[in-house]
Scaffold this active site. Structure first.
Site, PDB file in Angstrom:
ATOM      1  N   THR A  14       0.826  -1.221   0.000  1.00 60.71           N
ATOM      2  CA  THR A  14       0.000   0.000   0.000  1.00 60.71           C
ATOM      3  C   THR A  14       0.853   1.262   0.000  1.00 60.71           C
ATOM      4  O   THR A  14       0.486   2.275  -0.590  1.00 60.71           O
ATOM      5  CB  THR A  14      -0.920  -0.022   1.246  1.00 60.71           C
ATOM      6  OG1 THR A  14      -1.790  -1.139   1.109  1.00 60.71           O
ATOM      7  CG2 THR A  14      -1.752   1.228   1.380  1.00 60.71           C
ATOM      8  N   SER A  57       1.732  -7.347  -0.899  1.00 60.90           N
ATOM      9  CA  SER A  57       2.432  -8.375  -0.129  1.00 60.90           C
ATOM     10  C   SER A  57       1.759  -9.744  -0.094  1.00 60.90           C
ATOM     11  O   SER A  57       2.431 -10.738   0.202  1.00 60.90           O
ATOM     12  CB  SER A  57       2.799  -7.875   1.262  1.00 60.90           C
ATOM     13  OG  SER A  57       1.709  -7.873   2.122  1.00 60.90           O
ATOM     14  N   THR A  90       1.821  -4.564   4.196  1.00 57.55           N
ATOM     15  CA  THR A  90       1.721  -4.920   5.615  1.00 57.55           C
ATOM     16  C   THR A  90       1.167  -6.325   5.853  1.00 57.55           C
ATOM     17  O   THR A  90       1.368  -6.898   6.916  1.00 57.55           O
ATOM     18  CB  THR A  90       0.834  -3.903   6.363  1.00 57.55           C
ATOM     19  OG1 THR A  90      -0.456  -3.888   5.756  1.00 57.55           O
ATOM     20  CG2 THR A  90       1.433  -2.514   6.333  1.00 57.55           C
ATOM     21  N   ASP A  91       0.470  -6.901   4.845  1.00 58.75           N
ATOM     22  CA  ASP A  91      -0.183  -8.203   5.080  1.00 58.75           C
ATOM     23  C   ASP A  91       0.805  -9.311   5.440  1.00 58.75           C
ATOM     24  O   ASP A  91       0.513 -10.149   6.298  1.00 58.75           O
ATOM     25  CB  ASP A  91      -0.986  -8.632   3.847  1.00 58.75           C
ATOM     26  CG  ASP A  91      -2.203  -7.747   3.603  1.00 58.75           C
ATOM     27  OD1 ASP A  91      -2.557  -6.949   4.494  1.00 58.75           O
ATOM     28  OD2 ASP A  91      -2.798  -7.855   2.514  1.00 58.75           O
TER      29      ASP A  91
HETATM   30  N1  ASP Z   1      -2.771  -5.504   0.992  1.00 64.69           N
HETATM   31  C1  ASP Z   1      -1.661  -4.604   1.209  1.00 64.69           C
HETATM   32  C2  ASP Z   1      -0.351  -5.371   1.083  1.00 64.69           C
HETATM   33  O1  ASP Z   1      -0.006  -6.077   2.001  1.00 64.69           O
HETATM   34  C3  ASP Z   1      -1.774  -3.990   2.533  1.00 64.69           C
HETATM   35  C4  ASP Z   1      -0.688  -3.014   2.881  1.00 64.69           C
HETATM   36  O2  ASP Z   1       0.355  -2.888   2.296  1.00 64.69           O
HETATM   37  O3  ASP Z   1      -0.926  -2.330   3.887  1.00 64.69           O
HETATM   38  O4  ASP Z   1       0.313  -5.236   0.101  1.00 64.69           O
END
Ligand code: ASP
Length: 324
Positions: A14, A57, A90-91
């Site tokens: 993200t 991710s 973050t995932d």
């Molecule tokens: N779905 C996103 C990812 O992990 C969430 C993020 O980056 O916060 O790429």
């Protein structure tokens, strides 16, 4: 004093995305918005920037983690970097962080960060988290603390941190343990020194480890199917202090007889799975069967560790010692 040299690795997530103002969908943009912000960090460090891939991710695999590890080692040898900052979705951020924690034999700071709001959303946290992470990576006190995760003004260890909320900016927490430091306007402050794990050599990521979550009434079928599916190991998210429904015992026995290690974590958010209960499927019973208790790791971290462990040895004693 001359500025520290920091390797900044962008991998996607993200933090590298933007929201479409019409549809509301968050997706990758042509150019990573964090790359054009590199100059915002010039006051803190001399940055060397790499973007080996740009992925959400959920698309990250252990092969990508190995690629990041190799990139860090290459820059350390060739350019004498003082620290590393990695932007990541973050995932699965905690999995990449723990993978690097177990496999990179360097004491320079390695910091992972990300964002919960993309680059053009109101209250976007990406650039702020990135600058905080560069500040931590430049901090002398961050040396020798293992791989760190920095978001929302907090510094967490790779081993304890986990994503706890689907959308809140304070999603990264270390249940039971808390952060080991904070980032303030005035500086970076550490208030705990983490216990460090051993490092493991890894050149390939070809071991397949599944995670199965237990539930009331679970039976053996999922366990029994794993050898046919070519899995080398399994992490089981057990109930409470480390117990499973009696219907699973036969499947667990089948796996252990086939030399497929079974590592147990608790599906509870806090606490440690242990061999306490003596009934069928209870922790004592599982330990007697040869199940390995994970010593407080969550399921996704135990999976990373078991995958790395199986690449060293398939010996049961070796694997079980890794989790002590
Ligand atoms: N779905 C996103 C990812 O992990 C969430 C993020 O980056 O916060 O790429």
């Amino acid at each position: 004093m001359s500025k520290k040299q920091i390797l900044l690795i962008h991998t996607g997530g993200t933090i590298s995305m933007a929201q479409d103002q019409n549809s509301g969908a968050v997706s990758p943009t042509g150019e990573n918005p964090m790359v054009s912000q590199t100059s915002a960090m010039n006051d803190y460090a001399k940055l060397l920037v790499e973007a080996p891939f740009t992925l959400p991710s959920p698309h990250i695999t252990p092969e990508h983690m190995l690629e990041i590890k190799r990139l860090i080692e290459k820059y350390y040898l060739e350019s004498g970097i003082d620290g590393v900052v990695i932007t990541h979705g973050t995932d699965t951020l905690e999995e990449t962080a723990y993978f690097l924690d177990l496999t990179v034999r360097l004491s320079i700071p390695i910091v992972l960060t990300g964002a919960m709001r993309s680059s053009n959303e109101i209250g976007s946290d990406g650039l702020y988290n990135l600058i905080s992470s560069v500040r931590v990576a430049c901090c002398d006190e961050a040396y020798g603390k293992g791989v760190l995760v920095v978001l929302n003004d907090e510094i967490h260890t790779a081993v304890n941190v986990t994503k706890t909320h689907a959308s809140n900016v304070s999603t990264f927490q270390s249940p039971q343990y808390g952060p080991i430091g904070i980032v303030t306007k005035g500086g970076v402050m550490f208030h705990h020194t983490p216990k460090l794990d051993l490092k493991y050599t890894l050149t390939e990521t070809n071991k397949k480890v599944a995670i199965l979550k237990s539930y009331a009434g679970m039976d053996s079928r999922l366990f029994s199917s794993l050898p046919e599916l070519d899995f080398d190991g399994v992490v089981v998210e057990a109930l409470g202090q480390g117990n499973l429904p009696p219907g699973t015992v036969e499947g667990i026995r089948h796996l252990i007889q086939n030399n497929i290690p079974v590592v147990l974590v608790s599906r509870c958010f806090n606490g440690i799975a242990q061999d306490i209960y003596g009934y069928e499927g209870g922790g004592r019973n599982l330990k007697e069967l040869g199940v390995i208790f994970s010593n407080g790791l969550n399921g996704q971290k135990a999976r990373i560790k078991l995958m790395i462990g199986l690449a060293q040895s398939t010996d049961h004693t070796y694997i079980s010692n890794m989790f002590k």
